[in-house]
Design an enzyme around this catalytic site. Structure first.
Site, PDB file in Angstrom:
ATOM      1  CB  ALA A  11      -1.014  -0.210   1.200  1.00 26.92           C
ATOM      2  N   GLY A  13       1.978   2.725  -2.745  1.00 31.46           N
ATOM      3  CA  GLY A  13       1.749   3.587  -4.098  1.00 31.46           C
ATOM      4  C   GLY A  13       1.377   4.786  -3.955  1.00 31.46           C
ATOM      5  NE  ARG A  17      -2.790   4.290 -12.452  1.00 29.09           N
ATOM      6  CZ  ARG A  17      -2.077   2.623 -12.345  1.00 29.09           C
ATOM      7  NH1 ARG A  17      -2.522   1.958 -13.528  1.00 29.09           N
ATOM      8  NH2 ARG A  17      -1.918   2.170 -11.436  1.00 29.09           N
ATOM      9  N   GLY A  82       8.943  -0.421  -6.953  1.00 29.82           N
ATOM     10  CA  GLY A  82       7.306  -1.860  -7.987  1.00 29.82           C
ATOM     11  C   GLY A  82       7.493  -2.256  -6.764  1.00 29.82           C
ATOM     12  CG  ASP A 106      -4.735  -1.715  -5.789  1.00 25.16           C
ATOM     13  OD1 ASP A 106      -5.166  -3.061  -5.486  1.00 25.16           O
ATOM     14  OD2 ASP A 106      -4.407  -1.487  -6.740  1.00 25.16           O
ATOM     15  CD  GLU A 158       1.906  -5.558 -14.724  1.00 26.75           C
ATOM     16  OE1 GLU A 158       1.720  -4.899 -13.670  1.00 26.75           O
ATOM     17  OE2 GLU A 158       2.125  -6.990 -13.921  1.00 26.75           O
ATOM     18  NE  ARG A 336     -28.043  21.106  13.309  1.00 28.21           N
ATOM     19  CZ  ARG A 336     -27.200  22.344  13.771  1.00 28.21           C
ATOM     20  NH1 ARG A 336     -28.594  22.741  13.845  1.00 28.21           N
ATOM     21  NH2 ARG A 336     -26.428  22.647  14.486  1.00 28.21           N
ATOM     22  NE  ARG A 443     -51.315  37.481  20.190  1.00 29.75           N
ATOM     23  CZ  ARG A 443     -52.573  37.287  20.567  1.00 29.75           C
ATOM     24  NH1 ARG A 443     -51.299  35.372  19.835  1.00 29.75           N
ATOM     25  NH2 ARG A 443     -53.666  36.383  20.656  1.00 29.75           N
TER      26      ARG A 443
HETATM   27  C1  UD1 Z   1       0.090  -4.837 -10.289  1.00 32.42           C
HETATM   28  C2  UD1 Z   1       0.420  -5.732 -10.670  1.00 32.42           C
HETATM   29  C3  UD1 Z   1      -0.367  -6.430 -12.013  1.00 32.42           C
HETATM   30  C4  UD1 Z   1      -1.524  -7.010 -11.714  1.00 32.42           C
HETATM   31  C5  UD1 Z   1      -2.373  -6.026 -10.869  1.00 32.42           C
HETATM   32  C6  UD1 Z   1      -3.333  -6.404 -10.020  1.00 32.42           C
HETATM   33  C7  UD1 Z   1       2.744  -5.485 -10.557  1.00 32.42           C
HETATM   34  C8  UD1 Z   1       4.195  -5.368 -11.978  1.00 32.42           C
HETATM   35  N1  UD1 Z   1       1.579  -6.086 -10.997  1.00 32.42           N
HETATM   36  O1  UD1 Z   1      -0.451  -3.675 -11.029  1.00 32.42           O
HETATM   37  O2  UD1 Z   1       0.171  -7.401 -12.509  1.00 32.42           O
HETATM   38  O3  UD1 Z   1      -2.298  -6.569 -12.314  1.00 32.42           O
HETATM   39  O4  UD1 Z   1      -1.465  -5.196  -9.844  1.00 32.42           O
HETATM   40  O5  UD1 Z   1      -3.979  -5.452  -9.598  1.00 32.42           O
HETATM   41  O6  UD1 Z   1       3.198  -6.053  -9.916  1.00 32.42           O
HETATM   42  N2  UD1 Z   1       2.910  -0.697  -4.034  1.00 32.42           N
HETATM   43  C9  UD1 Z   1       3.943  -0.397  -3.445  1.00 32.42           C
HETATM   44  N3  UD1 Z   1       5.150  -0.121  -4.006  1.00 32.42           N
HETATM   45  C10 UD1 Z   1       5.634   0.520  -5.062  1.00 32.42           C
HETATM   46  C11 UD1 Z   1       4.421   0.584  -6.302  1.00 32.42           C
HETATM   47  C12 UD1 Z   1       3.691  -0.637  -5.727  1.00 32.42           C
HETATM   48  O7  UD1 Z   1       3.841  -0.394  -2.720  1.00 32.42           O
HETATM   49  O8  UD1 Z   1       6.737   0.577  -5.263  1.00 32.42           O
HETATM   50  C13 UD1 Z   1       1.480  -1.260  -4.094  1.00 32.42           C
HETATM   51  C14 UD1 Z   1       0.643  -0.488  -4.263  1.00 32.42           C
HETATM   52  O9  UD1 Z   1       0.614   1.006  -3.501  1.00 32.42           O
HETATM   53  C15 UD1 Z   1      -0.554  -1.473  -5.639  1.00 32.42           C
HETATM   54  C16 UD1 Z   1      -0.124  -1.993  -4.842  1.00 32.42           C
HETATM   55  O10 UD1 Z   1       1.534  -2.319  -4.757  1.00 32.42           O
HETATM   56  O11 UD1 Z   1      -1.245  -1.485  -3.425  1.00 32.42           O
HETATM   57  C17 UD1 Z   1      -0.324  -2.540  -6.841  1.00 32.42           C
HETATM   58  O12 UD1 Z   1       0.895  -1.805  -7.706  1.00 32.42           O
HETATM   59  P1  UD1 Z   1      -0.028  -0.862  -8.444  1.00 32.42           P
HETATM   60  O13 UD1 Z   1       0.906   0.363  -9.852  1.00 32.42           O
HETATM   61  O14 UD1 Z   1      -1.608  -0.398  -8.225  1.00 32.42           O
HETATM   62  O15 UD1 Z   1       0.244  -1.607  -9.686  1.00 32.42           O
HETATM   63  P2  UD1 Z   1      -1.157  -2.235 -10.494  1.00 32.42           P
HETATM   64  O16 UD1 Z   1      -0.746  -1.420 -12.136  1.00 32.42           O
HETATM   65  O17 UD1 Z   1      -1.911  -2.113 -10.399  1.00 32.42           O
HETATM   66 CA    CA Z   2      -3.400  -1.469  -8.943  1.00 33.86          CA
END
Ligand code: UD1
Ligand code: CA
Length: 475
Positions: A11, A13, A17, A82, A106, A158, A336, A443
């Site tokens: 979590a 990220g 988007r 990543g 997510d 991917e 309220r 009144r």
């Molecule tokens: C990722 C998968 C994809 C899959 C999808 C499912 C990879 C490379 N790709 O893509 O194959 O179909 O999830 O939902 O894994 N996160 C981190 N640190 C980072 C990057 C991401 O903690 O450096 C976390 C994000 O917060 C998120 C999760 O990892 O909760 C997935 O990252 P996200 O960027 O959403 O990957 P997707 O593009 O959805």
């Molecule tokens: Ca995702």
């Protein structure tokens, strides 16, 4: 089934988007954060260590982690290199044996039962690496599952690294994995940034572990909606609708009538007894509780409201209130925080009440404001009465007794009290207490200026009508 020894939730990220100041996993669905939903689903399969990788908006995400799972260990990922990098960090200091379950923060719709099935199949096959997959009607954005000639999984590609042909594949990586700890660690050490995003992809460990001659499984779930991931606001809305349907189905199965499930929004922490009827356009939020026989809606929003048996609430907005048995609220009523309506009480059209108790059988039927008041039982508050609770600086209390009749358009200027069985005359501005059994009249006395219209508005339609009725110009 044995619970995994380590559970890792990713979590960190940015959720770029989402285009939001709020971290993605803290956006809410049905009264709970995206992350909170996932944490609730994994709680029953979390036996060993739970590690949550946090990064962007770290302090907020960490607070939510601790609120939902106090024993969880937050792991800080300063730079988002990543999903593979995130797992490398999470593994440092974690137990080194047994199994590791990994999930993305997510995917809020995942259920415990699907996770249990997934873990059981992984175990039964002595798998070293298993990934949960699903067939998505619209696979855009997800990693695709590439199967080999034997139907097993070969690797994951991917969206951004896929060929046109690979993008046609609808089987996707849900982001839920179960690994043998040692196999995962060995593969993680070999990850490279050789991809379009220059990141370490966790997905690459599948091919690496398979290459090491171990059992690798793609386990297909039969309900793709459970594994929908949220990357943008459209997917947030899509998941919210799925969650709404899931919650509504559960309540309908337990005996609640929901007239239009597509416009009925019930938060996860709401409880509803059987034989409640919910009309269209209704939202039940927070920790609201609805007792049997109550009728709610249409077009009503209740947030943290307790509704007792048989009450009716129509076209109203209520927060932090208690609505007594068989009470009537609405239409167009605003209750309220701190409002309590007694048994059989009424708060009618265009009435606002806050921080007040309305006793059993008492009625505030029309166009009134009641603030900071205690009203006894069997009392009637005439139309357009205002409880004047604010002197511009402080708020003051009003006490109205049992069986009181407040005349229409009374101003009760607080602090003031009206004794049991007392009356106030319509249009009064009551600034002094009215003793029990008395009538308070405050009144100006009425004065009629005879013939005024005929003299001052001569020739007007009113003057003509007055003349017809026999009025004359004399004073
Ligand atoms: C990722 C998968 C994809 C899959 C999808 C499912 C990879 C490379 N790709 O893509 O194959 O179909 O999830 O939902 O894994 N996160 C981190 N640190 C980072 C990057 C991401 O903690 O450096 C976390 C994000 O917060 C998120 C999760 O990892 O909760 C997935 O990252 P996200 O960027 O959403 O990957 P997707 O593009 O959805
Ligand atoms: Ca995702």
């Amino acid at each position: 089934m044995k619970n995994p020894d380590v559970v890792i939730v990713l979590a960190a990220g940015e959720g770029t988007r989402m285009k939001s100041a709020t971290p993605k996993v803290l956006h809410r669905i049905a009264g709970r954060s995206i992350l909170g939903h996932l944490m609730a689903a994994i709680a029953p399969v979390t036996g060993g260590e739970l590690r949550v990788v946090v990064g962007a908006h770290r302090e907020f995400v960490e607070a939510e982690v601790i609120a939902t799972a106090p024993a969880a260990i937050p792991v800080y990922q300063a730079e988002r290199n990543g999903t593979g990098h995130a797992v490398q960090l999470a593994l440092a200091g974690a137990p080194t044996t047994g199994s590791v379950l990994i999930l993305a923060g997510d995917t809020p719709l995942l259920t415990t039962s699907t996770l249990k099935e997934f873990i059981a199949i992984h175990e039964a096959n002595a798998s070293s690496a298993s990934v949960l997959t699903a067939d998505m009607p619209d696979p855009f954005g997800y990693g695709r599952i590439i199967r080999d000639d034997n139907g097993g999984i070969s690797h994951i590609v991917e969206e951004r690294d896929a060929t046109d042909e690979e993008r046609e594949i609808t089987e996707i990586n849900t982001g839920v994995y179960l690994f043998d700890n040692a196999a995962l660690r060995a593969a993680c050490a070999k990850l490279s940034k050789d991809n379009s995003q220059g990141e370490l992809y966790l997905t690459d460990v599948i091919a690496l572990i398979k290459g090491a001659n171990s059992v690798v499984l793609a386990i297909r779930s039969n309900d793709y909606t459970e594994t929908l991931g949220i990357n943008d606001r459209s997917q947030l809305a899509e998941c919210t609708a799925v969650m709404r349907d899931r919650i509504n189905d559960r309540w309908m199965k337990s005996g609640v009538t929901i007239v239009d499930p597509t416009t009925t929004w019930i938060d996860v922490d709401v409880t509803i007894e059987s034989d409640v009827t919910i009309h269209p356009g209704t939202a039940l939020a927070g920790k609201s509780t609805i007792a049997t026989g109550a009728v709610i809606g249409p077009r009503t929003t209740l947030t943290d409201v307790f509704v007792d048996a048989g009450a009716h609430v129509i076209e109203s907005t209520c927060t932090g209130s208690h609505i007594g048995a068989k009470a009537n609220v609405g239409p167009y009523t605003f209750l309220r925080a701190g409002t309590t309506l007694g048994t059989g009480a009424k708060a009618g059209a265009y009435v606002e009440i806050k921080n007040s108790i309305v006793g059993d059988g008492s009625k505030v039927p029309h166009l009134s404001y009641v603030g900071d008041a205690t009203i006894g039982s069997g009392t009637n508050i005439g139309a357009a009465t205002i409880f004047v609770n604010y002197d511009g600086v402080d708020k003051h209390q009003t006490v109205v007794g049992d069986e009181v009749r407040i005349g229409s358009d009374t101003m009760l200027v607080a602090p003031v009290s009206i004794g049991d069985g007392a009356y106030t005359a319509a249009g009064s501005i009551i600034t002094e207490d009215v003793p029990a059994g008395s009538i308070g009249v405050a009144r100006a006395k009425q004065r009629n200026v005879l013939g005024w219209v005929l003299r001052k508005r001569a020739g007007s339609s009113s003057a003509i009508a007055a003349k017809r009725a026999g009025a004359t110009e004399r004073e």
